[in-house]
Design a protein around this motif. Sequence first.
Motif, PDB file in Angstrom:
ATOM      1  N   PHE A  26       0.858  -1.179   0.000  1.00 36.14           N
ATOM      2  CA  PHE A  26       0.000   0.000   0.000  1.00 36.14           C
ATOM      3  C   PHE A  26       0.896   1.231   0.000  1.00 36.14           C
ATOM      4  N   PHE A  27       0.658   2.129  -0.953  1.00 37.98           N
ATOM      5  CA  PHE A  27       1.507   3.303  -1.155  1.00 37.98           C
ATOM      6  C   PHE A  27       0.758   4.574  -0.750  1.00 37.98           C
ATOM      7  N   GLY A  28       1.510   5.584  -0.314  1.00 36.45           N
ATOM      8  CA  GLY A  28       0.884   6.843   0.038  1.00 36.45           C
ATOM      9  C   GLY A  28       1.832   8.017  -0.089  1.00 36.45           C
ATOM     10  N   ALA A  32      -0.041   8.491   6.815  1.00 37.79           N
ATOM     11  CA  ALA A  32      -1.295   7.840   7.215  1.00 37.79           C
ATOM     12  C   ALA A  32      -1.976   7.105   6.064  1.00 37.79           C
ATOM     13  N   GLU A  33      -1.731   7.521   4.845  1.00 38.45           N
ATOM     14  CA  GLU A  33      -2.447   6.982   3.682  1.00 38.45           C
ATOM     15  C   GLU A  33      -2.304   5.471   3.505  1.00 38.45           C
ATOM     16  N   PRO A  34      -1.104   4.889   3.557  1.00 40.65           N
ATOM     17  CA  PRO A  34      -1.014   3.432   3.402  1.00 40.65           C
ATOM     18  C   PRO A  34      -1.774   2.671   4.489  1.00 40.65           C
ATOM     19  N   PHE A  35      -1.772   3.199   5.718  1.00 44.75           N
ATOM     20  CA  PHE A  35      -2.478   2.539   6.811  1.00 44.75           C
ATOM     21  C   PHE A  35      -3.990   2.573   6.597  1.00 44.75           C
ATOM     22  N   GLU A  36      -4.491   3.702   6.111  1.00 45.28           N
ATOM     23  CA  GLU A  36      -5.927   3.815   5.806  1.00 45.28           C
ATOM     24  C   GLU A  36      -6.325   2.829   4.712  1.00 45.28           C
ATOM     25  N   LYS A  37      -5.524   2.776   3.654  1.00 46.07           N
ATOM     26  CA  LYS A  37      -5.810   1.848   2.548  1.00 46.07           C
ATOM     27  C   LYS A  37      -5.751   0.393   3.027  1.00 46.07           C
ATOM     28  N   ALA A  38      -4.753   0.073   3.846  1.00 46.01           N
ATOM     29  CA  ALA A  38      -4.610  -1.293   4.344  1.00 46.01           C
ATOM     30  C   ALA A  38      -5.782  -1.674   5.241  1.00 46.01           C
ATOM     31  N   ALA A  39      -6.201  -0.771   6.114  1.00 42.21           N
ATOM     32  CA  ALA A  39      -7.325  -1.062   7.011  1.00 42.21           C
ATOM     33  C   ALA A  39      -8.595  -1.342   6.215  1.00 42.21           C
ATOM     34  N   GLN A  40      -8.834  -0.577   5.173  1.00 41.06           N
ATOM     35  CA  GLN A  40     -10.019  -0.796   4.333  1.00 41.06           C
ATOM     36  C   GLN A  40      -9.917  -2.133   3.610  1.00 41.06           C
ATOM     37  N   TYR A  65       5.780   6.537   0.940  1.00 39.75           N
ATOM     38  CA  TYR A  65       5.458   5.720   2.114  1.00 39.75           C
ATOM     39  C   TYR A  65       4.824   4.408   1.668  1.00 39.75           C
ATOM     40  N   VAL A  66       5.416   3.297   2.114  1.00 39.81           N
ATOM     41  CA  VAL A  66       4.976   1.979   1.659  1.00 39.81           C
ATOM     42  C   VAL A  66       4.782   1.051   2.860  1.00 39.81           C
ATOM     43  N   LEU A  67       3.576   0.543   2.989  1.00 42.86           N
ATOM     44  CA  LEU A  67       3.256  -0.457   4.002  1.00 42.86           C
ATOM     45  C   LEU A  67       3.020  -1.776   3.285  1.00 42.86           C
ATOM     46  N   SER A  68       3.737  -2.814   3.679  1.00 46.66           N
ATOM     47  CA  SER A  68       3.552  -4.148   3.102  1.00 46.66           C
ATOM     48  C   SER A  68       2.887  -5.042   4.132  1.00 46.66           C
TER      49      SER A  68
END
Length: 80
Positions: A26-28, A32-40, A65-68
């Motif tokens: 998830f990129f942002g 906060a954006e990757p976390f919001e996308k991941a939660a959804q 910002y990248v959350l894997s």
Amino acid sequence: MYLMVPDDFDDSHADSQVHAMARKMFFGSVMAEPFEKAAQWIAENDVRLSDTSWEIAPADEEFPYVLSLYFTFEDDHKEG
């Protein structure tokens, strides 16, 4: 999807069992954006999370910002 292992591979011991795992990124443009996308995405999909990782790319990237998320589709409620 299939995970191919050699025919003679022995995964009968707990230490060597094969467990398929997937990764979704998830990129942002803000933290906060990757976390919001991941939660959804998690709320919409029946997955079991195994691990996460967080990366910050160079500032000149459009989405630094990248959350894997590392997850499985394995069903804990197997019959048998």
